[in-house]
Design an enzyme around this catalytic site. Structure first.
Site, PDB file in Angstrom:
ATOM      1  N   SER A 162       0.798  -1.022   0.181  1.00 21.83           N
ATOM      2  CA  SER A 162       0.008  -0.005  -0.120  1.00 21.83           C
ATOM      3  C   SER A 162       1.064   1.015  -0.011  1.00 21.83           C
ATOM      4  O   SER A 162       2.129   1.138   0.571  1.00 21.83           O
ATOM      5  CB  SER A 162      -0.884  -0.090   1.231  1.00 21.83           C
ATOM      6  OG  SER A 162      -1.520   1.399   1.418  1.00 21.83           O
ATOM      7  N   TYR A 175      -2.095  -0.892  10.437  1.00 25.15           N
ATOM      8  CA  TYR A 175      -2.451  -1.279   8.723  1.00 25.15           C
ATOM      9  C   TYR A 175      -1.102  -0.835   8.208  1.00 25.15           C
ATOM     10  O   TYR A 175      -0.471  -1.547   7.381  1.00 25.15           O
ATOM     11  CB  TYR A 175      -3.501  -0.603   8.192  1.00 25.15           C
ATOM     12  CG  TYR A 175      -3.743  -0.687   6.848  1.00 25.15           C
ATOM     13  CD1 TYR A 175      -4.187  -1.956   6.174  1.00 25.15           C
ATOM     14  CD2 TYR A 175      -3.301   0.183   5.817  1.00 25.15           C
ATOM     15  CE1 TYR A 175      -4.368  -2.345   4.909  1.00 25.15           C
ATOM     16  CE2 TYR A 175      -3.541   0.086   4.537  1.00 25.15           C
ATOM     17  CZ  TYR A 175      -4.148  -1.170   4.118  1.00 25.15           C
ATOM     18  OH  TYR A 175      -4.170  -1.381   2.688  1.00 25.15           O
TER      19      TYR A 175
HETATM   20  N1  LIG Z   1      -8.431  -0.332  -1.865  1.00 26.60           N
HETATM   21  C1  LIG Z   1      -7.367   0.528  -1.492  1.00 26.60           C
HETATM   22  O1  LIG Z   1      -7.582   1.938  -1.532  1.00 26.60           O
HETATM   23  C2  LIG Z   1      -6.101  -0.240  -1.020  1.00 26.60           C
HETATM   24  C3  LIG Z   1      -5.231   0.760  -1.062  1.00 26.60           C
HETATM   25  C4  LIG Z   1      -3.818   0.157  -0.964  1.00 26.60           C
HETATM   26  C5  LIG Z   1      -3.708  -1.228  -0.608  1.00 26.60           C
HETATM   27  N2  LIG Z   1      -4.779  -2.035  -0.594  1.00 26.60           N
HETATM   28  C6  LIG Z   1      -4.436  -3.408  -0.330  1.00 26.60           C
HETATM   29  O2  LIG Z   1      -5.013  -4.348  -1.499  1.00 26.60           O
HETATM   30  C7  LIG Z   1      -5.275  -5.398  -1.256  1.00 26.60           C
HETATM   31  C8  LIG Z   1      -6.507  -5.762  -1.932  1.00 26.60           C
HETATM   32  O3  LIG Z   1      -7.575  -4.966  -1.498  1.00 26.60           O
HETATM   33  P1  LIG Z   1      -8.714  -4.534  -2.103  1.00 26.60           P
HETATM   34  O4  LIG Z   1      -8.968  -3.130  -1.965  1.00 26.60           O
HETATM   35  O5  LIG Z   1      -8.896  -5.005  -3.654  1.00 26.60           O
HETATM   36  O6  LIG Z   1     -10.207  -4.977  -1.236  1.00 26.60           O
HETATM   37  P2  LIG Z   1     -10.734  -6.116  -1.175  1.00 26.60           P
HETATM   38  O7  LIG Z   1     -11.424  -6.310   0.195  1.00 26.60           O
HETATM   39  O8  LIG Z   1     -11.133  -6.825  -2.378  1.00 26.60           O
HETATM   40  O9  LIG Z   1      -9.690  -7.271  -1.129  1.00 26.60           O
HETATM   41  C9  LIG Z   1      -9.082  -7.749   0.417  1.00 26.60           C
HETATM   42  C10 LIG Z   1      -9.541  -9.176   0.248  1.00 26.60           C
HETATM   43  O10 LIG Z   1      -8.723  -9.995   1.240  1.00 26.60           O
HETATM   44  C11 LIG Z   1      -9.475 -11.135   1.726  1.00 26.60           C
HETATM   45  N3  LIG Z   1      -8.977 -11.469   3.087  1.00 26.60           N
HETATM   46  C12 LIG Z   1      -9.125 -10.744   4.410  1.00 26.60           C
HETATM   47  N4  LIG Z   1      -8.834 -11.447   5.293  1.00 26.60           N
HETATM   48  C13 LIG Z   1      -8.069 -12.662   4.742  1.00 26.60           C
HETATM   49  C14 LIG Z   1      -7.842 -13.894   5.335  1.00 26.60           C
HETATM   50  N5  LIG Z   1      -7.457 -14.264   6.636  1.00 26.60           N
HETATM   51  N6  LIG Z   1      -7.400 -14.894   4.442  1.00 26.60           N
HETATM   52  C15 LIG Z   1      -7.533 -14.868   3.063  1.00 26.60           C
HETATM   53  N7  LIG Z   1      -8.186 -13.794   2.531  1.00 26.60           N
HETATM   54  C16 LIG Z   1      -8.679 -12.645   3.310  1.00 26.60           C
HETATM   55  C17 LIG Z   1     -10.877 -10.436   1.650  1.00 26.60           C
HETATM   56  O11 LIG Z   1     -11.918 -11.723   1.644  1.00 26.60           O
HETATM   57  C18 LIG Z   1     -10.979  -9.552   0.523  1.00 26.60           C
HETATM   58  O12 LIG Z   1     -11.256 -10.481  -0.747  1.00 26.60           O
HETATM   59  C19 LIG Z   1      -5.394  -5.616   0.172  1.00 26.60           C
HETATM   60  O13 LIG Z   1      -3.946  -6.111   0.920  1.00 26.60           O
HETATM   61  C20 LIG Z   1      -5.341  -4.072   0.668  1.00 26.60           C
HETATM   62  O14 LIG Z   1      -4.613  -3.663   2.004  1.00 26.60           O
HETATM   63  C21 LIG Z   1      -6.027  -1.433  -0.922  1.00 26.60           C
END
Ligand SMILES: NC(=O)c1ccc[n+]([C@@H]2O[C@H](COP(=O)([O-])OP(=O)(O)OC[C@H]3O[C@@H](n4cnc5c(N)ncnc54)[C@H](O)[C@@H]3O)[C@@H](O)[C@H]2O)c1
Length: 280
Positions: A162, A175
């Site tokens: 991130s 986080y």
């Molecule tokens: N959306 C944003 O703005 C953003 C920004 C920077 C980084 N991220 C990172 O990107 C990645 C994907 O996030 P996203 O935004 O696509 O949201 P998202 O909610 O679609 O993805 C997160 C996924 O992680 C899964 N997850 C949570 N706990 C888990 C566990 N114990 N075991 C297996 N899977 C688990 C959830 O079920 C979900 O499918 C994450 O690592 C998040 O921290 C997101």
């Protein structure tokens, strides 16, 4: 010839309809890779933070994603994988190897927003949960997959960190700390396994319009007493490009880092943020 034809990619956190995991799985399939799409596949109230966060709990949605990938002419498996469950994690890797012949690409995408919030309010449980999913689960999966990559003569790992893994910002607590750890692990593995032909890089997304992004907008709206549209605008305005990113824009960066065109890139933590102004 598609750039990833003959490769097998395993991805975590693919079950949400607007997630980067889903978008990347479909991009991998379009590039010709077989895909193993995984997610929790069960309800876990603690991970939804009172319904605020959507999790990949529906096995049928994951199977439908695998079906969409197959429609692009590749092989696809949908498997339950909770990153906190070492036995399930080992079983998923073993099944991927048994059914698809090996693993060439690992996209450690799953993550939790647990442990974000005002520092003095983040308790030990939230710190532990953030570590268990964002760090320990990712580490375990790398430990399981790397020997298989070695056997294939190389591979590519992409970790979803991130922009919060590159700088500090008030309110991001555990986080941000665990995402810094993801960047650190990326650099260590890049050095340690370069001789095995394994490249390890990270993407560092800014504000992306996914299910997690929507939850963040909802939280900001509630905390600041503004409308959700205004919260979205505020998140978008943090980027020089003045908008939130789309999951597909991160997926394209992941496919690039995992593919042959990035053959001389390793240990990179690539911001995919529209030029986001970062913190301290
Ligand atoms: N959306 C944003 O703005 C953003 C920004 C920077 C980084 N991220 C990172 O990107 C990645 C994907 O996030 P996203 O935004 O696509 O949201 P998202 O909610 O679609 O993805 C997160 C996924 O992680 C899964 N997850 C949570 N706990 C888990 C566990 N114990 N075991 C297996 N899977 C688990 C959830 O079920 C979900 O499918 C994450 O690592 C998040 O921290 C997101």
């Amino acid at each position: 010839m598609k750039p990833l034809a003959g490769k097998v990619a395993l991805l975590t956190g693919c079950g949400n309809p607007r997630g980067m995991g889903r978008a990347t799985a479909l991009r991998f399939a379009a590039a010709g890779a077989d895909v193993v799409v995984t997610d929790l596949c069960r309800h876990d109230e603690a991970l939804t933070f009172g319904g605020l966060l959507r999790i990949g709990e529906d096995p049928d949605a994951l199977e439908a994603l695998a079906q969409e990938a197959r429609a692009q002419g590749v092989r696809a498996l949908a498997l339950a994988l909770d990153l906190r469950d070492a036995a399930q994690l080992r079983a998923a890797v073993a099944r991927a190897v048994a059914d698809l012949g090996g693993i060439d690409i690992l996209f450690n995408n799953a993550g939790t927003g647990a442990g974000a919030g005002p520092f003095l309010e983040i308790d030990d449980d939230a710190w532990d949960l953030s570590y268990a999913i964002n760090v320990r689960g990712l580490v375990r999966l790398c430990r399981e997959v790397i020997p298989h990559m070695r056997r294939r003569g190389g591979g590519a790992i992409v970790n979803n960190a991130s922009i919060a893994g590159l700088s500090g910002r008030a309110g991001y607590g555990a986080y941000a700390a665990t995402k810094h750890a993801v960047v650190g692990i990326t650099r260590v593995l890049a050095d340690e396994f370069a001789a095995d032909g394994i490249r390890v890089n990270a993407v560092c997304p800014g504000n992306i319009d996914t299910d997690m992004g929507a939850a963040e907008a909802g939280l900001i709206a509630a905390l600041e007493g503004i409308g959700v549209d205004a919260a979205y605008r505020r998140l978008g305005a943090e980027a020089a490009l003045q908008r939130m990113g789309r999951p597909e824009e991160v997926a394209d960066a992941v496919v690039y880092l995992a593919g042959p065109q990035a053959s001389f890139l390793t240990g990179v933590a690539l911001p995919v943020s529209g030029g986001m102004r970062t913190g301290v």
